[in-house]
Design an enzyme around this catalytic site. Structure first.
Site, PDB file in Angstrom:
ATOM      1  N   LYS A  54       0.840  -1.203   0.000  1.00 20.81           N
ATOM      2  CA  LYS A  54       0.000   0.000   0.000  1.00 20.81           C
ATOM      3  C   LYS A  54       0.880   1.259   0.000  1.00 20.81           C
ATOM      4  O   LYS A  54       0.607   2.220  -0.734  1.00 20.81           O
ATOM      5  CB  LYS A  54      -0.935  -0.012   1.222  1.00 20.81           C
ATOM      6  CG  LYS A  54      -2.036  -1.062   1.117  1.00 20.81           C
ATOM      7  CD  LYS A  54      -2.824  -1.268   2.419  1.00 20.81           C
ATOM      8  CE  LYS A  54      -3.842  -2.398   2.237  1.00 20.81           C
ATOM      9  NZ  LYS A  54      -4.614  -2.722   3.448  1.00 20.81           N
ATOM     10  N   GLN A 100      -4.540  -1.627   9.790  1.00 24.81           N
ATOM     11  CA  GLN A 100      -4.461  -2.900   9.089  1.00 24.81           C
ATOM     12  C   GLN A 100      -5.023  -4.022   9.971  1.00 24.81           C
ATOM     13  O   GLN A 100      -4.678  -4.137  11.147  1.00 24.81           O
ATOM     14  CB  GLN A 100      -2.995  -3.194   8.708  1.00 24.81           C
ATOM     15  CG  GLN A 100      -2.815  -4.455   7.894  1.00 24.81           C
ATOM     16  CD  GLN A 100      -3.439  -4.374   6.492  1.00 24.81           C
ATOM     17  OE1 GLN A 100      -3.596  -3.296   5.929  1.00 24.81           O
ATOM     18  NE2 GLN A 100      -3.810  -5.521   5.940  1.00 24.81           N
ATOM     19  N   ASP A 123     -11.019   3.089   4.639  1.00 26.93           N
ATOM     20  CA  ASP A 123     -11.402   1.676   4.534  1.00 26.93           C
ATOM     21  C   ASP A 123     -12.911   1.515   4.374  1.00 26.93           C
ATOM     22  O   ASP A 123     -13.384   0.438   4.009  1.00 26.93           O
ATOM     23  CB  ASP A 123     -10.980   0.930   5.812  1.00 26.93           C
ATOM     24  CG  ASP A 123      -9.768   0.029   5.606  1.00 26.93           C
ATOM     25  OD1 ASP A 123      -9.603  -0.486   4.496  1.00 26.93           O
ATOM     26  OD2 ASP A 123      -9.018  -0.159   6.585  1.00 26.93           O
TER      27      ASP A 123
HETATM   28  N1  GUN Z   1      -6.918  -6.780   6.042  1.00 25.63           N
HETATM   29  C1  GUN Z   1      -7.325  -7.462   4.953  1.00 25.63           C
HETATM   30  N2  GUN Z   1      -8.011  -6.655   4.112  1.00 25.63           N
HETATM   31  C2  GUN Z   1      -8.038  -5.436   4.679  1.00 25.63           C
HETATM   32  C3  GUN Z   1      -8.609  -4.187   4.289  1.00 25.63           C
HETATM   33  O1  GUN Z   1      -9.243  -4.030   3.242  1.00 25.63           O
HETATM   34  N3  GUN Z   1      -8.415  -3.158   5.160  1.00 25.63           N
HETATM   35  C4  GUN Z   1      -7.727  -3.313   6.329  1.00 25.63           C
HETATM   36  N4  GUN Z   1      -7.603  -2.246   7.120  1.00 25.63           N
HETATM   37  N5  GUN Z   1      -7.201  -4.463   6.724  1.00 25.63           N
HETATM   38  C5  GUN Z   1      -7.356  -5.509   5.899  1.00 25.63           C
END
Ligand code: GUN
Length: 295
Positions: A54, A100, A123
């Site tokens: 990311k 995350q 998110d």
């Molecule tokens: N862990 C797996 N997918 C995601 C996501 O889309 N956002 C976040 N914050 N954590 C994740």
């Protein structure tokens, strides 16, 4: 005929390219780049690698990303306090905040996520954003669900009037995707079924699908017998499995067997994963533009 491969990596690259120009225009207008702060708790290798991906993608399009690493021993109160401080600017100006997941088991995940203000919730997990999506007036759409819909639209796969079956009822993917595919308009208007761990006759439900989405995290869950010939199969799973020649990533779909039956299919890796990242970048730019009244 073997299935058409839906190349999420290529689409994510095209989305990034257009975001570059939009981010540059924002940066000129605002006098600063959009800024994302990612909170990474503990030492889960997969999470660390997703967060690194990311941050690299953000850099590619000109978004400033900061990763705040926290020990896995941090408790709920400490994480809530940290997220609240970040929102107040302790780690610099911030348009988007992402925590995350998964968090360690001793942490109350919802309490931590609720500390992310709705207007920085890139998110799309905040109840306000989930509510807006459920009412058909979305602001921040959860990134993986948005990525799946974008992939279908870009590939010209019709959803209106088609049967979509989603295996998995998570707040992150299954539920928001069901809302998107059943909403009015392009990429929507489908008849949606959500299957989960208590569904009886999973295979029978799956076989009714024109569009089958697997979002469970179980390698090999979807076999060829569960897929209607010609159906579109979207594999959201990312599972690391050990093989005699080392470890590799696989989805929830038995790819070689299902590709022989399906009309179109996403690979793992290179399918939905890169789109999740691209949608996060788009959400971060949206948050920044809303903040300065450009949208
Ligand atoms: N862990 C797996 N997918 C995601 C996501 O889309 N956002 C976040 N914050 N954590 C994740």
């Amino acid at each position: 005929m073997p299935a058409r491969i839906l190349d999420g990596k290529a689409l994510a690259g095209a989305i990034e390219e257009s975001l570059c120009d939009e981010v540059a225009a924002f940066t000129t207008a605002a006098g600063r780049a959009p800024r994302l702060v990612v909170v990474l708790v503990g030492e889960i290798a997969a999470s660390a690698s997703y967060v690194a991906a990311k941050a690299r993608a953000a850099a590619r399009v000109g978004i400033d990303a900061d990763v705040v690493r926290v020990a896995g021993s941090a408790d709920t109160a400490a994480l809530v306090a940290l997220v609240s401080e970040i929102a107040r600017g302790s780690h610099g100006p911030v348009d988007g905040i992402l925590v995350q997941l998964p968090l360690p088991r001793h942490v109350d995940t919802l309490a931590v996520l609720d500390a992310v203000p709705a207007d920085r919730d890139v998110d799309g997990f905040h109840p306000e954003n989930a509510g807006l999506l459920s009412q058909g007036r979305p602001r921040f759409i959860p990134c993986t669900a948005a990525g799946v819909q974008r992939l279908l639209v870009d590939a010209g796969i019709a959803t209106a009037g088609r049967r979509a079956v989603i295996v998995g009822r998570s707040d992150i993917v299954g539920k928001p995707l069901a809302l998107l595919l059943s909403a009015r308009g392009p990429g929507g208007d489908a008849t949606v079924t959500i299957c989960h761990s208590h569904t009886t006759d999973l295979a029978e439900h799956c076989r009714t699908a024109d569009i089958l989405v697997a979002a469970v995290g179980r390698p090999g869950l979807i076999t060829a017998e569960m897929v209607k010939p010609g159906a579109t199969v979207i594999d959201v799973g990312i599972n690391r499995v050990e093989t005699p020649t080392g470890s590799r990533l696989v989805g929830d779909v038995d790819f070689p067997a299902v590709a022989a039956v399906a009309g179109a299919i996403t690979p793992v890796p290179g399918g939905v994963g890169p789109l999740t990242v691209a949608m996060l970048l788009a959400n971060t730019l949206l948050a920044a533009e809303l903040r300065i009244g450009r949208r």
